[in-house]
Structures are given as structure tokens and as C-alpha cells.
Design a protein around this motif. Structure first.
Motif, PDB file in Angstrom:
ATOM      1  N   LEU A  79     -12.055-117.899 -58.311  1.00 42.52           N
ATOM      2  CA  LEU A  79     -13.177-116.966 -58.320  1.00 42.52           C
ATOM      3  C   LEU A  79     -14.483-117.738 -58.474  1.00 42.52           C
ATOM      4  N   PRO A  80     -15.568-117.228 -57.897  1.00 43.14           N
ATOM      5  CA  PRO A  80     -16.877-117.844 -58.123  1.00 43.14           C
ATOM      6  C   PRO A  80     -17.335-117.580 -59.545  1.00 43.14           C
ATOM      7  N   PRO A  81     -18.345-118.300 -60.022  1.00 46.94           N
ATOM      8  CA  PRO A  81     -18.854-118.040 -61.364  1.00 46.94           C
ATOM      9  C   PRO A  81     -19.421-116.623 -61.465  1.00 46.94           C
ATOM     10  N   SER A  82     -19.291-116.023 -62.633  1.00 42.77           N
ATOM     11  CA  SER A  82     -19.951-114.748 -62.885  1.00 42.77           C
ATOM     12  C   SER A  82     -21.460-114.945 -62.865  1.00 42.77           C
ATOM     13  N   PHE A  83     -22.217-113.859 -62.630  1.00 45.42           N
ATOM     14  CA  PHE A  83     -23.664-114.025 -62.457  1.00 45.42           C
ATOM     15  C   PHE A  83     -24.355-114.567 -63.701  1.00 45.42           C
ATOM     16  N   THR A 223     -19.081-109.210 -51.877  1.00 39.87           N
ATOM     17  CA  THR A 223     -17.814-109.760 -51.423  1.00 39.87           C
ATOM     18  C   THR A 223     -16.750-109.455 -52.465  1.00 39.87           C
ATOM     19  N   PRO A 224     -15.487-109.356 -52.050  1.00 42.31           N
ATOM     20  CA  PRO A 224     -14.429-109.089 -53.040  1.00 42.31           C
ATOM     21  C   PRO A 224     -14.416-110.117 -54.174  1.00 42.31           C
ATOM     22  N   ALA A 225     -14.654-111.410 -53.857  1.00 46.92           N
ATOM     23  CA  ALA A 225     -14.622-112.443 -54.893  1.00 46.92           C
ATOM     24  C   ALA A 225     -15.754-112.259 -55.893  1.00 46.92           C
ATOM     25  N   THR A 230     -17.577-110.443 -61.226  1.00 49.32           N
ATOM     26  CA  THR A 230     -18.491-109.575 -61.977  1.00 49.32           C
ATOM     27  C   THR A 230     -17.712-108.613 -62.868  1.00 49.32           C
ATOM     28  N   ALA A 231     -16.651-108.038 -62.339  1.00 50.83           N
ATOM     29  CA  ALA A 231     -15.855-107.102 -63.120  1.00 50.83           C
ATOM     30  C   ALA A 231     -15.206-107.788 -64.319  1.00 50.83           C
TER      31      ALA A 231
END
Length: 402
Positions: A79-83, A223-225, A230-231
Motif C-alpha cells: 500500500l502507498p503511505p497514508s496521507f 485509486t483503490p490503493a 486512507t481507510a
């Protein structure tokens, strides 16, 4: 104490019940260089200035080699980093997108629409105290409410809420400079992957059949990722910090019976009282993952480019240069612009939801429950030094009113 020892003592579990003498020592050197090159910033105006300085980065890819990177980078989790772990313009794009279905100005009624359901949850949790002479405020009250709230925000089915307890504890531990309740970085990584997989399925289901919650609203725009990352962040941050805030408020009031008596007689005191707890016992004690992108001069000290920086929010909240008699709990304190929810572009995204939960939970708890007192003081704390709060808060109760 010498430089190089204060951060170790602050993160040492032995200090968890009362870190404030250490913060007072830390403020004697507003910008302290640790032996490993980390800078601890502990005074109010300096913390506030740096939190609003674009030369200080939240992007953990900027961390020097050898320093922890909270949040688990993409190559380890998929997963990418959270914001929260990004800088502008990526941060601004993601945060603005997420805010549209969550609150003003685009969706001003969203949170208010949750009040009825959350009020029922508060009532149900307190009704369950009937016939008991002691309860654990954490397990029986302050944990269940926030997890229900954030799951409703996202649109997670209520039957799946129990699955998030273990995940949330493990993921919250990843923010701690030392291993937390979740068992360390391997456990946190596994929890993030498992939660990500669950959310991927949920997001796909919401994409096919939209329903309540912001996941459905966000599926066309992210995007889904990015949406999964974020979730995960919102489920952990929106849950853990509010659990601590409710528990810290309960503990503080039981330790100050004179204030409690006044609060029970003057319910309108709730707003300033809760804000004072957020200053006095903030649920997030410090931000340990920022990095200087350039040389930054603060309080006569130059923080060199590339240096890790810890912003000590709880120390700043008790800075006598900003708050009169800062170690006194005073719900009538004026000009209480605390850093309990941080400041700047990374100001707590979920602050409106957390405040709503606090204002629903705390007055009702002390209206309905007659307390005999604390069964342990200090109570056992979570090992996490960043998200500080009691792991359990056992209390004796005498009765319950309707």
C-alpha cells in the motif's frame, strides 16, 4: 540528565504514568539534540512554528538511513503511505478529496447525521453497567464507542467491528519509537496487510453497490490503493486517539472531584472542560516522524537538513511561557489554544468527529453513573508513548440512573 537520555526516558514504560516532569526538564533546552542526531522540540511557540513550516516533512521517505519510518512503506505492505505521511502537493490532493464527503463545506450534515445512532450506542453501553459494582472504562465504554463511530463513517458493517480491535492495537504500535502493544513492526505490517485485504474487498463491494459511509462516496475519486491506505489510517487514528481522549477525560475528572462536582451541576462546562483535557492530557503526546528538508533555525539552534525531528506536543501544552500555571487542570482556562489535535496542514483530520464523540460520551457517563472511585491509580497504561492512554481504567461504581 544529559542529551541522549531524555527521549529514552520519555519512551521508557516506567515514565508512562507521568511523563510531565521529563517534559519540564526537556523544555529547559527548547531544541535539544540527541546523541543520534534527532532533535526534540518541546516549547509551545517553537513546536507551533515548525508544525507550520514547509521545510519540515512528514514524508517518511525523507528519513535518514537507520531511522524508523512509521506507517510501513509501500514496498513492505503493498500500500502507498497514508496521507499523514505525505507532503504537499500529494497530501493536499488526498486530504481535500477525503474531506468532501466527510465534512464542511461539501458535506456539512454528514457527522451530525451520525448523532442518533451514536447516542443509542452510548445508552446501550451505559445500560450494561446496571447491576455491576465495578467496570473497566476502556473495555466497557471508551473503546466500543469510537470503533463503532469510525466504522459508521467508513461504512464498515457492524458485525465486522470486532476484527478491528487487534488490527488497531498493532497498527498504533507502529507509531511508537519503541515496540508498542501490538508486538513490534512485523505484527504491525501483518495487521496492515490483513486490514488492507479486508478493505480491498469492502471497497470493491461498495464500488459495485454503493451504500452509506465515505468509502462509497470516494470510490470514483481515488485509486483503490490510496483509498485502502486512507481507510487504514482513519480506522486506526480515528479510533485510538478518541479511546485515549475519553479515558483520559474520565481519569482526570475522577482525580479532580471538585471539578467533577461542578461539571455535574453545570453541564455547559463540557466544552471548555474537554478542551482543557486535550491540553492537559493529550491523546497524542508527540510527533516522532518529521524530517528537516533544509537547515532550520529555531530558538537560536540550527536543525541541519536531513535531521529527524520530534515535535513534543504534550510538553508544549504545558509550556509556562504560553499557559499560566500549566500543570493545573483548569476547565475555565481562557485562550486555551492547545496543540491536542496538532496544528497546520496536518491538523487532526478527525478532530470534529472526536469532539462530537467526547461531547456525547463524557456528559452522559457522569450524568448516569455514580462513581465510588478509581480501583488503580495510576492505572496500567498502554506501552505506546506516542498514543498515550490507560490500557485499562478499573473503577468502582455505586449505581446507574436512567
Amino acid at each position: 540528565m544529559t542529551p541522549g537520555t531524555l527521549s529514552a526516558q520519555i519512551t521508557d514504560y516506567a515514565s508512562r504514568a507521568d511523563p510531565y516532569p521529563l517534559y519540564a526538564e526537556l523544555r529547559k533546552t527548547p531544541v535539544l539534540r540527541e546523541d543520534d542526531g534527532t532533535y526534540l522540540v518541546s516549547t509551545y511557540y517553537e513546536v507551533r512554528s515548525l508544525a507550520n513550516d514547509p521545510r519540515l516533512s512528514n514524508d517518511t521517505s525523507n528519513r535518514p538511513p537507520g531511522f524508523a519510518r512509521p506507517g510501513q512503506p509501500a514496498e513492505e505492505t503493498g500500500l502507498p503511505p497514508s496521507f499523514i505521511f505525505t507532503d504537499p502537493p500529494v497530501h493536499d490532493r488526498l486530504r481535500d478529496t477525503i474531506n468532501r464527503p466527510f465534512g464542511p463545506p461539501h458535506s456539512p450534515a454528514f457527522l451530525d447525521g451520525l448523532r442518533g445512532e451514536l447516542s443509542k450506542v452510548v445508552t446501550e453501553l451505559l445500560d450494561a453497567f446496571e447491576g455491576k459494582d465495578q467496570v473497566d472504562i476502556v473495555e466497557d465504554f471508551s473503546y466500543p464507542l469510537p470503533v463503532t463511530a469510525i466504522c459508521k463513517v467508513l461504512g464498515v458493517p457492524r458485525e465486522d467491528e470486532p476484527r478491528f480491535h487487534v488490527w488497531a492495537d498493532a497498527l498504533a504500535s507502529a507509531l511508537d519509537p519503541q515496540s508498542g502493544d501490538g508486538g513490534g513492526p512485523d505484527t504491525a505490517q501483518r495487521a496492515r496487510q490483513e486490514m488492507g485485504a479486508y478493505l480491498a474487498d469492502l471497497i470493491e463491494a461498495k464500488r459495485r453497490r454503493p451504500g452509506p459511509g465515505i468509502l462509497s462516496a470516494l470510490t470514483p475519486d481515488m485509486t483503490p490503493a490510496d483509498l485502502e491506505a486512507t481507510a487504514v489510517l482513519l480506522l486506526v487514528a480515528g479510533h485510538e486517539t478518541t479511546v485515549n481522549a475519553i479515558t483520559n477525560t474520565t481519569l482526570t475528572l475522577l482525580r479532580h472531584p471538585d471539578v467533577l462536582r461542578r461539571f455535574q451541576q453545570e453541564p455547559e462546562l463540557a466544552v471548555p472542560l474537554i478542551e482543557e483535557v486535550l491540553r492537559y492530557e493529550p491523546p497524542v503526546q508527540f510527533i516522532p516522524f518529521t524530517t528537516a528538508l533544509a537547515d532550520i533555525e529555531v530558538a537560536g539552534t540550527t536543525i541541519p537538513e536531513g535531521s529527524p525531528v520530534w515535535l513534543m506536543l504534550a510538553a508544549a501544552n504545558r509550556d509556562p511561557k504560553r499557559f499560566k500555571d500549566p500543570d493545573r487542570f483548569d476547565p475555565c482556562r481562557s485562550d486555551n489554544e492547545h496543540l491536542g489535535f496538532y496544528t497546520g496542514i496536518h491538523y487532526c483530520f478527525g478532530a470534529p468527529l472526536a469532539r462530537m464523540e467526547l461531547h456525547m460520551a463524557v456528559p452522559e457517563l457522569f450524568r448516569r453513573v455514580t462513581f465510588s472511585g478509581l480501583l488503580e491509580d495510576p492505572p496500567p497504561y498502554r506501552t505506546n508513548a506516542v498514543l498515550r492512554g490507560p490500557r485499562h481504567l478499573p473503577v468502582a461504581i455505586e449505581g446507574l440512573t436512567a
